[in-house]
Each structure stands twice: as C-alpha cells, then as structure tokens.
Design a protein around this motif. Sequence first.
Motif, PDB file in Angstrom:
ATOM      1  N   ALA A  15      71.365  36.097  37.345  1.00 58.17           N
ATOM      2  CA  ALA A  15      70.366  36.568  36.377  1.00 58.17           C
ATOM      3  C   ALA A  15      69.461  35.385  36.083  1.00 58.17           C
ATOM      4  O   ALA A  15      69.467  34.823  34.974  1.00 58.17           O
ATOM      5  N   CYS A  16      68.667  34.997  37.084  1.00 61.46           N
ATOM      6  CA  CYS A  16      67.941  33.727  36.974  1.00 61.46           C
ATOM      7  C   CYS A  16      66.758  33.821  36.031  1.00 61.46           C
ATOM      8  O   CYS A  16      66.110  32.803  35.760  1.00 61.46           O
ATOM      9  N   GLY A  17      66.463  35.014  35.520  1.00 61.63           N
ATOM     10  CA  GLY A  17      65.463  35.083  34.470  1.00 61.63           C
ATOM     11  C   GLY A  17      65.958  34.547  33.138  1.00 61.63           C
ATOM     12  O   GLY A  17      65.162  34.250  32.245  1.00 61.63           O
ATOM     13  N   TYR A  18      67.290  34.409  33.036  1.00 62.93           N
ATOM     14  CA  TYR A  18      67.902  33.996  31.771  1.00 62.93           C
ATOM     15  C   TYR A  18      68.662  32.669  31.867  1.00 62.93           C
ATOM     16  O   TYR A  18      68.853  32.013  30.846  1.00 62.93           O
ATOM     17  N   ARG A  19      69.144  32.318  33.042  1.00 62.57           N
ATOM     18  CA  ARG A  19      69.904  31.086  33.237  1.00 62.57           C
ATOM     19  C   ARG A  19      69.455  30.428  34.538  1.00 62.57           C
ATOM     20  O   ARG A  19      69.018  31.121  35.460  1.00 62.57           O
ATOM     21  N   LEU A 106      61.695  27.665  37.873  1.00 59.94           N
ATOM     22  CA  LEU A 106      60.449  28.167  37.292  1.00 59.94           C
ATOM     23  C   LEU A 106      60.379  27.828  35.802  1.00 59.94           C
ATOM     24  O   LEU A 106      59.977  28.636  34.977  1.00 59.94           O
ATOM     25  N   GLY A 107      60.773  26.623  35.483  1.00 59.15           N
ATOM     26  CA  GLY A 107      60.881  26.226  34.086  1.00 59.15           C
ATOM     27  C   GLY A 107      59.583  26.314  33.304  1.00 59.15           C
ATOM     28  O   GLY A 107      59.596  26.575  32.097  1.00 59.15           O
ATOM     29  N   ALA A 108      58.448  26.102  33.957  1.00 58.11           N
ATOM     30  CA  ALA A 108      57.174  26.163  33.253  1.00 58.11           C
ATOM     31  C   ALA A 108      56.889  27.562  32.731  1.00 58.11           C
ATOM     32  O   ALA A 108      56.198  27.733  31.724  1.00 58.11           O
ATOM     33  N   LEU A 109      57.414  28.584  33.420  1.00 56.06           N
ATOM     34  CA  LEU A 109      57.231  29.975  33.003  1.00 56.06           C
ATOM     35  C   LEU A 109      58.405  30.501  32.197  1.00 56.06           C
ATOM     36  O   LEU A 109      58.243  31.449  31.414  1.00 56.06           O
ATOM     37  N   ARG A 110      59.579  29.919  32.408  1.00 52.90           N
ATOM     38  CA  ARG A 110      60.800  30.451  31.807  1.00 52.90           C
ATOM     39  C   ARG A 110      61.490  29.393  30.971  1.00 52.90           C
ATOM     40  O   ARG A 110      62.508  28.817  31.355  1.00 52.90           O
ATOM     41  N   GLN A 111      60.919  29.138  29.800  1.00 54.65           N
ATOM     42  CA  GLN A 111      61.470  28.093  28.954  1.00 54.65           C
ATOM     43  C   GLN A 111      62.867  28.443  28.444  1.00 54.65           C
ATOM     44  O   GLN A 111      63.692  27.551  28.233  1.00 54.65           O
ATOM     45  N   ALA A 112      63.133  29.734  28.260  1.00 52.84           N
ATOM     46  CA  ALA A 112      64.465  30.119  27.792  1.00 52.84           C
ATOM     47  C   ALA A 112      65.521  29.728  28.816  1.00 52.84           C
ATOM     48  O   ALA A 112      66.574  29.180  28.472  1.00 52.84           O
ATOM     49  N   SER A 113      65.242  29.995  30.079  1.00 51.60           N
ATOM     50  CA  SER A 113      66.183  29.611  31.127  1.00 51.60           C
ATOM     51  C   SER A 113      66.255  28.090  31.253  1.00 51.60           C
ATOM     52  O   SER A 113      67.333  27.505  31.395  1.00 51.60           O
TER      53      SER A 113
END
Length: 341
Positions: A15-19, A106-113
């Motif tokens: 679930a790479c959108g979250y972790r 994709l840390g720039a887009l997914r700060q939560a992950s």
Amino acid sequence: MRAHSSPIVIGHRGACGYRPEHTRQAYELAFQLGADFVEPDIVATKDGVLVLRHENEISGTTDVAQRPEFARLRTTKEVDGEVLTGWFTEDFTWEQLATLRARERLGALRQASASFDDQHPILKLAHLFDIVDAWAEESDRELGIVAEIKHASYFESIGLPLDELFADAVHKVGWADEAGRLVIESFEKTVLRKVRERGVRGSRVYLVAAEGAAFDLVAASGAAAMSYAQEIDEGGLYRLATQQGCSAIDGISVDKAMLLDAETESGISDLVDRAHAVGLALFTWTLRPENAFLAGPFRSDQGDAAFGHWQHEFRTIMSTGVDGVFADHPDLAISVRDELA
C-alpha cells in the motif's frame, strides 16, 4: 475462503500510497485494506539474494546516499539502454543492504508516506512469502503475489540469472505449484519462459508499455525488434495467445493510458475485449488518486499532490472488464469495485 471479486485489486508494492513501498508495513497494510494480491519488484544482490526494490538503482528508495560507508559504491551504469548514476543492488551483499532503511520514492507528492522514511528495513523476497502466508492464514483468504522480475537481460549479463534465482526461491518456500496464488510478470517474455522451464507453475503475465519495445527483443534484434504496439495489435495478441509449451503466457498487463480513449463515446479502448477474445487475461497499472497521475479529464485544479476526480477514472477503467488493477491505495480501488458490483 472468500472468492476474489472482479477485478482483483493488487497492492502495488504494497500500500505504497500510505507507507514507503516494498516495506513490511506497506505489504501488511495492503492486506489489511483488503487487497487480494500484492506486487513486489524483484532485483538481485551481489551474492544472489533476491530483494524487493523498485529498481536496482536505490538512491531514491533508501538512505544509501547518507551512508558514508557506502560512498565508494556510487557509480554509473547502463541498464536496459538507460545511463544511471547511483548505488545498485548488485554491488551490495545482502548483509550490507540489510543495514539500509527504506524511503518513499514519491515523497514530494506523498508526505504522509514519506513521514515513515528511514524507519523500516529492506525486504528479501523470502520475507514476502512469509508475510503472505501469515496473512492468508489469519484472514482465511486466498492471498497472492504478482511478482515482477526486473531487468532480467541485464542481470543475466552480469552473472545473476534472475530466472534461476527466482525459481530456487519459489521452490524453497513451497510456492512452485501455487498457480492460483502466484503470478509472474515481466517486460521480457524470455524470463517468463525460463521460469516455467524451471518448474514454476504460476500464471505468467507479459508487461506491455505504451511505447518502445521489450529489451530482450531489442538485445536480440536491435532496431528490427517488434514494438510493444505491434505485439498487441490484432495479429500480435493472437500470436501471444497461441504460443505453445513454455512460451505460452496467460495474460498481459498494460499502462492504464492504453485503456482510455477520448475518441470513443465511452472513453475507453477495445483492448480488454480484444485480449479476452483470444483467451488472454488483462491487468492494468497503476491506479493512483493524485492529480499528477490522473488522465487529463479526471484532474482537479488543486495541485499535483491533491486527489483529483479519481473515482471517475477508476470507475472508467474498471468498466472495461479488466481482470486486475494495480493500486497504490488498495482501499480506494476496492471502494470503486464494490460500488460497481
């Protein structure tokens, strides 16, 4: 045991959108959110251990650049025709890689992950088999793996044949005959054939990009290599479906853009119908809710990282009759699948 709904939802790198992708936490969360399968990308270490990373170049998915003890391993290589500079799994032993920590690509887009960066180690393929078996037993669900073998021609050229390493790993954990739970996929048909020749009975899916040609074909035929587009035209699909023996494949997996067609009244192409007509399953990648990844008609005006009209795009893609979808946020894909059902 619950039968899979259609389409099956595959947790893309967990679930790479979250972790951070390919971590234990990403895979376990994918199953917790309802994914039917998870998808690892598989590359090799110097000592022949199969590890789970998006690419063999790992500067964007680990903390290796901040580790002075590995500075000497930074180098430049050509992989499948692309020149890359960084750190490569095949230059590390597993013992060395095990000291690194995963980061969100994709840390720039997914700060939560990305907030979970540097907290979790890299996994071996063997770890993932254990995770899937444990979750299947606990949940009483038939859970599986869609294993993507990356850069097979390249790894074979440096003495790390991924077909052999993968088959050995699968046999060792008792998954070689798990045709219902194991799917093997690659952008190179050659490695799919070799894995079958080594006695692995999982379904085989040929990854097809929107442009270019398969690297194993390019390596063999150069500019004369058949393009991906030619491989899935009317005659190409028939050829893929009627190959015999170890050369046979069970399906194709395509870029989601290949299922969308603004020129048609429905907004979808006929690719799924054409694949099904010759007996091939069809998967698609990758369902993502952020504007940066949505097709133009489904974007909002809130910026790249914001969620756009993802329900509409997911619904359009699933309405094609596709057999499986890869999703970074499995719960979102399942919510649309359940709505359609």
